[in-house]
Write a protein that holds these residues in place. Structure first.
Motif, PDB file in Angstrom:
ATOM      1  N   ALA A   2       0.900  -1.222   0.058  1.00 35.72           N
ATOM      2  CA  ALA A   2       0.118   0.097  -0.013  1.00 35.72           C
ATOM      3  C   ALA A   2       0.849   1.062   0.085  1.00 35.72           C
ATOM      4  O   ALA A   2       1.777   0.992   0.499  1.00 35.72           O
ATOM      5  N   VAL A   3       0.239   2.241  -0.399  1.00 40.17           N
ATOM      6  CA  VAL A   3       0.723   3.761  -0.423  1.00 40.17           C
ATOM      7  C   VAL A   3      -0.095   4.291   1.033  1.00 40.17           C
ATOM      8  O   VAL A   3      -0.942   4.315   1.174  1.00 40.17           O
ATOM      9  N   ILE A   4       0.962   4.512   2.056  1.00 42.64           N
ATOM     10  CA  ILE A   4       0.366   4.775   3.204  1.00 42.64           C
ATOM     11  C   ILE A   4       0.603   6.342   3.502  1.00 42.64           C
ATOM     12  O   ILE A   4       1.842   6.744   3.446  1.00 42.64           O
ATOM     13  N   TYR A   5      -0.488   7.063   3.842  1.00 40.24           N
ATOM     14  CA  TYR A   5      -0.363   8.511   4.327  1.00 40.24           C
ATOM     15  C   TYR A   5      -0.530   8.692   5.777  1.00 40.24           C
ATOM     16  O   TYR A   5      -1.332   8.302   6.362  1.00 40.24           O
ATOM     17  N   LEU A   6       0.669   8.964   6.511  1.00 32.35           N
ATOM     18  CA  LEU A   6       0.781   9.117   8.074  1.00 32.35           C
ATOM     19  C   LEU A   6       0.455  10.567   8.237  1.00 32.35           C
ATOM     20  O   LEU A   6       1.516  11.455   7.795  1.00 32.35           O
ATOM     21  N   HIS A 109       4.313   7.819   3.274  1.00 26.95           N
ATOM     22  CA  HIS A 109       4.382   9.468   3.001  1.00 26.95           C
ATOM     23  C   HIS A 109       3.730  10.106   4.244  1.00 26.95           C
ATOM     24  O   HIS A 109       2.823   9.630   4.785  1.00 26.95           O
ATOM     25  N   VAL A 110       4.662  10.850   4.811  1.00 27.51           N
ATOM     26  CA  VAL A 110       4.252  11.625   6.185  1.00 27.51           C
ATOM     27  C   VAL A 110       3.768  13.189   5.967  1.00 27.51           C
ATOM     28  O   VAL A 110       4.325  13.795   5.061  1.00 27.51           O
ATOM     29  N   VAL A 111       2.466  13.378   6.127  1.00 23.80           N
ATOM     30  CA  VAL A 111       1.934  14.891   6.044  1.00 23.80           C
ATOM     31  C   VAL A 111       2.009  15.454   7.394  1.00 23.80           C
ATOM     32  O   VAL A 111       1.244  14.999   8.362  1.00 23.80           O
ATOM     33  N   LEU A 112       2.481  16.672   7.365  1.00 23.48           N
ATOM     34  CA  LEU A 112       2.603  17.416   8.738  1.00 23.48           C
ATOM     35  C   LEU A 112       2.034  18.871   8.222  1.00 23.48           C
ATOM     36  O   LEU A 112       2.291  19.544   7.347  1.00 23.48           O
ATOM     37  N   TYR A 113       1.065  19.500   9.035  1.00 21.85           N
ATOM     38  CA  TYR A 113       0.702  20.643   8.848  1.00 21.85           C
ATOM     39  C   TYR A 113       1.210  21.361  10.016  1.00 21.85           C
ATOM     40  O   TYR A 113       1.288  21.177  11.364  1.00 21.85           O
ATOM     41  N   VAL A 114       1.722  22.770   9.863  1.00 26.11           N
ATOM     42  CA  VAL A 114       2.024  23.673  10.639  1.00 26.11           C
ATOM     43  C   VAL A 114       1.425  24.807  10.670  1.00 26.11           C
ATOM     44  O   VAL A 114       0.677  24.950   9.940  1.00 26.11           O
ATOM     45  N   ARG A 115       1.572  25.697  11.436  1.00 30.90           N
ATOM     46  CA  ARG A 115       0.791  26.887  11.659  1.00 30.90           C
ATOM     47  C   ARG A 115       1.708  28.191  12.405  1.00 30.90           C
ATOM     48  O   ARG A 115       2.613  27.766  12.910  1.00 30.90           O
ATOM     49  N   GLU A 116       1.259  29.302  11.944  1.00 30.58           N
ATOM     50  CA  GLU A 116       2.052  30.455  12.455  1.00 30.58           C
ATOM     51  C   GLU A 116       1.960  30.442  14.075  1.00 30.58           C
ATOM     52  O   GLU A 116       1.107  30.247  14.638  1.00 30.58           O
ATOM     53  N   ALA A 157      11.873  13.090   8.410  1.00 28.34           N
ATOM     54  CA  ALA A 157      12.716  12.895   7.142  1.00 28.34           C
ATOM     55  C   ALA A 157      13.869  12.411   7.247  1.00 28.34           C
ATOM     56  O   ALA A 157      14.257  11.605   6.320  1.00 28.34           O
ATOM     57  N   ARG A 158      14.371  12.225   8.315  1.00 30.37           N
ATOM     58  CA  ARG A 158      15.522  11.489   8.591  1.00 30.37           C
ATOM     59  C   ARG A 158      15.484   9.769   8.599  1.00 30.37           C
ATOM     60  O   ARG A 158      16.096   9.022   8.081  1.00 30.37           O
ATOM     61  N   VAL A 159      14.127   9.449   8.916  1.00 27.64           N
ATOM     62  CA  VAL A 159      13.776   8.109   8.894  1.00 27.64           C
ATOM     63  C   VAL A 159      13.141   7.539   7.657  1.00 27.64           C
ATOM     64  O   VAL A 159      13.381   6.549   6.904  1.00 27.64           O
ATOM     65  N   PHE A 160      12.090   8.334   7.130  1.00 23.75           N
ATOM     66  CA  PHE A 160      11.404   8.196   5.803  1.00 23.75           C
ATOM     67  C   PHE A 160      11.962   8.997   4.631  1.00 23.75           C
ATOM     68  O   PHE A 160      11.565   8.391   3.414  1.00 23.75           O
ATOM     69  N   VAL A 165       8.481  13.515   3.200  1.00 23.02           N
ATOM     70  CA  VAL A 165       7.792  14.422   4.002  1.00 23.02           C
ATOM     71  C   VAL A 165       7.267  15.472   3.465  1.00 23.02           C
ATOM     72  O   VAL A 165       7.848  16.348   2.680  1.00 23.02           O
ATOM     73  N   VAL A 166       5.799  15.719   3.629  1.00 24.29           N
ATOM     74  CA  VAL A 166       5.273  17.047   2.892  1.00 24.29           C
ATOM     75  C   VAL A 166       4.845  17.691   4.115  1.00 24.29           C
ATOM     76  O   VAL A 166       4.121  17.336   5.056  1.00 24.29           O
ATOM     77  N   VAL A 167       5.171  18.984   4.327  1.00 21.44           N
ATOM     78  CA  VAL A 167       4.801  19.884   5.216  1.00 21.44           C
ATOM     79  C   VAL A 167       3.942  21.092   4.622  1.00 21.44           C
ATOM     80  O   VAL A 167       4.056  21.776   3.827  1.00 21.44           O
TER      81      VAL A 167
END
Length: 334
Positions: A2-6, A109-116, A157-160, A165-167
């Protein structure tokens, strides 16, 4: 495989709305080739899986753990898989590497949302005052709760791998259709406007603000964490008493400048490594004054009277203190 989105968070970036969407539509998403596993999640999110994986017992048992074995069995044969918990962003290198071993063979794939930073910390502070026994001032909370966001992305990012890694920036002006659910759907290749799916007609995790937030902060001084946390649903209900009891919290200009200065380097690293540009805020952060001394005395009476009328435990705090004419404080400080 599978393509996994974390989806790893952050907290306070629409995670509850996204997870509610995924939970409510798990079967419909499955029909479109997107698996939102039941294994390892509570009602909506994979918080149990996240907490288990970073525990000593979870690391020791690994794939032999029933929770993990069920998850791996559930995603076997799936095309796309979404696993979501904002708790994942709190993992350290050891548990991230452990998770990578468990998902070996899948394309992750790792998805991280950040905020001001100021808005993020203010929203987080509001939640913690409401849901725990936090009683410190906001600037103290910012000092003791440092969270460089680029470093969180770096660990994953160091692991995957950096390319996995998408921010994304949690900003309505930059989200697809101004909606984090629509934005995440686009990132995982789920097309369309999502009208075919169920959506909650209300905000999943509304923020308490103004004098109600300040009253909860005062009450927190008198109780242990479990007792103070027990008031959370009551405070949410009481927030409907006045529009001023909901929304964002006002942050003074000097505090905004202080926090923005703390994270100058982090903003630069997010831009350089992940292409995420966070503009440095200036001036006061608009929102509800917390406290608003002009109405604090009458708001205390309003909240406590309503709490007692509804049989809320919070009403038992009505006699903890007597508020005098709070407008005098304004005149003294001026």
């Amino acid at each position: 495989m599978a393509v996994i989105y974390l989806h790893i968070g952050l907290n306070k970036t629409g995670t509850s709305s996204l997870q509610d969407f995924l939970r409510m539509n798990a079967q419909a998403l499955g029909d479109e080739g997107v698996c939102y596993p039941q294994a390892g999640r509570d009602a909506a999110a994979h918080h149990p899986l996240s907490k288990w994986l970073k525990s000593p017992k979870g690391i020791e048992l690994g794939a032999a753990a029933p929770m993990v074995a069920s998850l791996l069995d559930e995603i076997r044969g799936a095309d796309k898989v979404v696993i979501s918990s904002e708790d994942f962003h709190t993992h350290g290198p050891k548990s991230i590497e452990h998770l990578a071993r468990l998902l070996a063979g899948h394309e992750v794939h790792v998805v991280l949302y950040v905020r001001e930073h100021v808005a993020y910390l203010a929203s987080w502070y509001q939640q913690n005052v409401q849901a725990t026994h936090l009683s410190c001032a906001f600037d103290s909370f910012c000092y003791f709760t440092r969270k460089p966001l680029a470093k969180i992305a770096d660990q994953w990012a160091r692991v995957f791998g950096r390319d996995r890694v998408v921010v994304g920036l949690y900003d309505r002006a930059q989200l697809v259709q101004g909606d984090v659910v629509q934005d995440f759907a686009a990132r995982i290749g789920l097309g369309g406007d999502l009208q075919r799916f169920k959506r909650k007609p209300y905000e999943s995790n509304p923020s308490v603000a103004g004098n109600l937030l300040f009253i909860k902060r005062l009450v927190n001084n008198f109780h242990s964490k479990p007792v103070a946390a027990g008031f959370v649903d009551e405070v949410t209900a009481l927030s409907k008493l006045k529009p001023e009891f909901q929304g964002a919290m006002q942050v003074d200009a000097e505090v905004v400048a202080y926090v923005a200065g703390m994270y100058k380097g982090d903003r630069q690293e997010l831009l350089q490594r992940y292409g995420v540009k966070i503009e440095a805020p200036s001036g006061a952060l608009p929102g509800r004054p917390t406290p608003d001394f002009a109405t604090l005395q009458q708001d205390w009476t309003l909240v406590m009277d309503a709490a007692r009328e509804r049989g809320f435990a919070l009403g038992g705090n009505a006699e903890l203190m007597q508020l005098t004419d709070c407008r005098r404080l304004v005149a003294t400080e001026a």
